[in-house]
Design a protein around this motif. Sequence first.
Motif, mmCIF file in Angstrom:
data_model
loop_
_atom_site.group_PDB
_atom_site.id
_atom_site.type_symbol
_atom_site.label_atom_id
_atom_site.label_comp_id
_atom_site.label_asym_id
_atom_site.label_seq_id
_atom_site.Cartn_x
_atom_site.Cartn_y
_atom_site.Cartn_z
ATOM 1 N N CYS A 46 0.806 -1.223 0.000
ATOM 2 C CA CYS A 46 0.000 0.000 0.000
ATOM 3 C C CYS A 46 0.836 1.269 0.000
ATOM 4 O O CYS A 46 0.290 2.371 0.125
ATOM 5 N N ALA A 47 2.157 1.129 -0.125
ATOM 6 C CA ALA A 47 3.035 2.302 -0.203
ATOM 7 C C ALA A 47 4.288 1.921 -0.989
ATOM 8 O O ALA A 47 4.865 0.864 -0.763
ATOM 9 N N VAL A 48 4.681 2.791 -1.914
ATOM 10 C CA VAL A 48 5.858 2.549 -2.748
ATOM 11 C C VAL A 48 6.756 3.776 -2.708
ATOM 12 O O VAL A 48 6.293 4.906 -2.861
ATOM 13 N N THR A 49 8.038 3.557 -2.482
ATOM 14 C CA THR A 49 9.042 4.607 -2.623
ATOM 15 C C THR A 49 9.922 4.219 -3.809
ATOM 16 O O THR A 49 10.399 3.091 -3.881
ATOM 17 N N TYR A 50 10.101 5.117 -4.759
ATOM 18 C CA TYR A 50 10.936 4.844 -5.928
ATOM 19 C C TYR A 50 12.101 5.836 -5.956
ATOM 20 O O TYR A 50 11.994 6.949 -5.444
ATOM 21 N N PHE A 51 13.211 5.415 -6.560
ATOM 22 C CA PHE A 51 14.390 6.287 -6.522
ATOM 23 C C PHE A 51 15.370 5.946 -7.634
ATOM 24 O O PHE A 51 15.320 4.877 -8.245
ATOM 25 N N SER A 52 16.246 6.906 -7.898
ATOM 26 C CA SER A 52 17.368 6.765 -8.824
ATOM 27 C C SER A 52 18.499 7.600 -8.235
ATOM 28 O O SER A 52 18.336 8.234 -7.185
ATOM 29 N N PRO A 53 19.666 7.642 -8.880
ATOM 30 C CA PRO A 53 20.726 8.505 -8.344
ATOM 31 C C PRO A 53 20.336 9.974 -8.267
ATOM 32 O O PRO A 53 20.913 10.742 -7.490
ATOM 33 N N ASN A 54 19.331 10.403 -9.056
ATOM 34 C CA ASN A 54 18.990 11.824 -9.136
ATOM 35 C C ASN A 54 17.707 12.221 -8.428
ATOM 36 O O ASN A 54 17.438 13.410 -8.283
ATOM 37 N N MET A 55 16.904 11.269 -8.009
ATOM 38 C CA MET A 55 15.616 11.655 -7.419
ATOM 39 C C MET A 55 15.045 10.522 -6.592
ATOM 40 O O MET A 55 15.495 9.385 -6.654
ATOM 41 N N TRP A 56 14.021 10.859 -5.827
ATOM 42 C CA TRP A 56 13.211 9.862 -5.131
ATOM 43 C C TRP A 56 11.802 10.415 -4.992
ATOM 44 O O TRP A 56 11.573 11.625 -5.016
ATOM 45 N N GLY A 57 10.841 9.510 -4.890
ATOM 46 C CA GLY A 57 9.460 9.928 -4.758
ATOM 47 C C GLY A 57 8.638 8.835 -4.101
ATOM 48 O O GLY A 57 9.135 7.744 -3.806
ATOM 49 N N GLY A 82 4.610 -5.486 -7.420
ATOM 50 C CA GLY A 82 5.970 -5.345 -7.933
ATOM 51 C C GLY A 82 6.083 -4.045 -8.692
ATOM 52 O O GLY A 82 5.081 -3.345 -8.904
ATOM 53 N N ALA A 83 7.287 -3.709 -9.122
ATOM 54 C CA ALA A 83 7.486 -2.424 -9.800
ATOM 55 C C ALA A 83 8.731 -2.466 -10.684
ATOM 56 O O ALA A 83 9.583 -3.345 -10.543
ATOM 57 N N GLU A 84 8.785 -1.524 -11.594
ATOM 58 C CA GLU A 84 9.986 -1.240 -12.380
ATOM 59 C C GLU A 84 10.086 0.277 -12.480
ATOM 60 O O GLU A 84 9.069 0.972 -12.530
ATOM 61 N N ILE A 85 11.304 0.794 -12.519
ATOM 62 C CA ILE A 85 11.514 2.228 -12.618
ATOM 63 C C ILE A 85 12.197 2.534 -13.944
ATOM 64 O O ILE A 85 13.303 2.048 -14.205
ATOM 65 N N LEU A 86 11.533 3.326 -14.792
ATOM 66 C CA LEU A 86 12.134 3.794 -16.031
ATOM 67 C C LEU A 86 12.538 5.252 -15.860
ATOM 68 O O LEU A 86 12.219 5.881 -14.847
ATOM 69 N N THR A 87 13.219 5.806 -16.839
ATOM 70 C CA THR A 87 13.727 7.172 -16.719
ATOM 71 C C THR A 87 12.610 8.190 -16.527
ATOM 72 O O THR A 87 12.765 9.165 -15.791
ATOM 73 N N LYS A 88 11.465 7.951 -17.175
ATOM 74 C CA LYS A 88 10.403 8.952 -17.164
ATOM 75 C C LYS A 88 9.118 8.493 -16.485
ATOM 76 O O LYS A 88 8.139 9.244 -16.477
ATOM 77 N N CYS A 89 9.096 7.274 -15.956
ATOM 78 C CA CYS A 89 7.837 6.839 -15.355
ATOM 79 C C CYS A 89 8.039 5.716 -14.356
ATOM 80 O O CYS A 89 9.077 5.042 -14.330
ATOM 81 N N LEU A 90 7.000 5.529 -13.557
ATOM 82 C CA LEU A 90 6.923 4.469 -12.566
ATOM 83 C C LEU A 90 5.984 3.390 -13.102
ATOM 84 O O LEU A 90 4.869 3.684 -13.545
ATOM 85 N N VAL A 91 6.443 2.139 -13.117
ATOM 86 C CA VAL A 91 5.635 1.025 -13.622
ATOM 87 C C VAL A 91 5.268 0.131 -12.440
ATOM 88 O O VAL A 91 6.144 -0.372 -11.747
ATOM 89 N N LEU A 92 3.975 -0.056 -12.219
ATOM 90 C CA LEU A 92 3.504 -0.841 -11.083
ATOM 91 C C LEU A 92 2.754 -2.080 -11.549
ATOM 92 O O LEU A 92 1.818 -1.987 -12.346
ATOM 93 N N LYS A 93 3.156 -3.232 -11.028
ATOM 94 C CA LYS A 93 2.368 -4.459 -11.177
ATOM 95 C C LYS A 93 1.398 -4.442 -10.007
ATOM 96 O O LYS A 93 1.822 -4.522 -8.854
ATOM 97 N N MET A 94 0.122 -4.331 -10.313
ATOM 98 C CA MET A 94 -0.808 -3.983 -9.244
ATOM 99 C C MET A 94 -2.171 -4.656 -9.434
ATOM 100 O O MET A 94 -2.641 -4.840 -10.549
#
Length: 199
Positions: A46-57, A82-94
């Motif tokens: 029920c909560a997802v934190t996503y991140f890369s070297p340049n950002m987090w959300g 589950g999830a995947e993080i691309l450069t421009k979007c958040l992908v959620l298996k939901m």
Amino acid sequence: MLYYFKREKLLWEGSLSIECGYEDYPYFTLHLSRNGFGYAISSDGCAVTYFSPNMWGAFLPNKNYCLSFVEGPPKNLSQVLGAEILTKCLVLKMKYKGKEKGIYFYRFGTYNVDNFTFKAEYTENTLANSEYLLAFYKDYIALFNCSGEVLRIKGTFNEVYLAGEGFALVKYRENEVYITLLTVEEKPEVRFIRAVLWK
């Protein structure tokens, strides 16, 4: 807290998202890919934190939901599997609002579960690089970017690997191994260069 280091240098720090009602004993599953992209999913999805070297959300799919150990969750609860993080979007298996499962694509900064860019058929088997998501289905493979499906390949493969910024698809036939390269440098393209190896 989540701390992101690169070569012993702290790039940023931020708080992990915690669903309401679980503040005292949060539990997370943390994933980190080789390109430095990653995510953390809370215990109930029920909560997802996503991140890369340049950002987090953060992304909370159930607005105004609070976990209760007395009452069961509502039937219309969205649960991230589950999830995947691309450069421009958040992908959620939901599992969306307690209904069917799917793969949902969200632009970064989207906080409403209904505001997905598009939805793809659900599968647990995916592989991503920085720009593309490769999804494996029963009789085909689909390639997605943050705007939609860009390529479909009929057939099945036994294994798949990242190959530079593209993918290598492997199929076994008796004593032979076939390798098909899916390149994405300028635009997605299947190169019918196949290596046949005999034992």
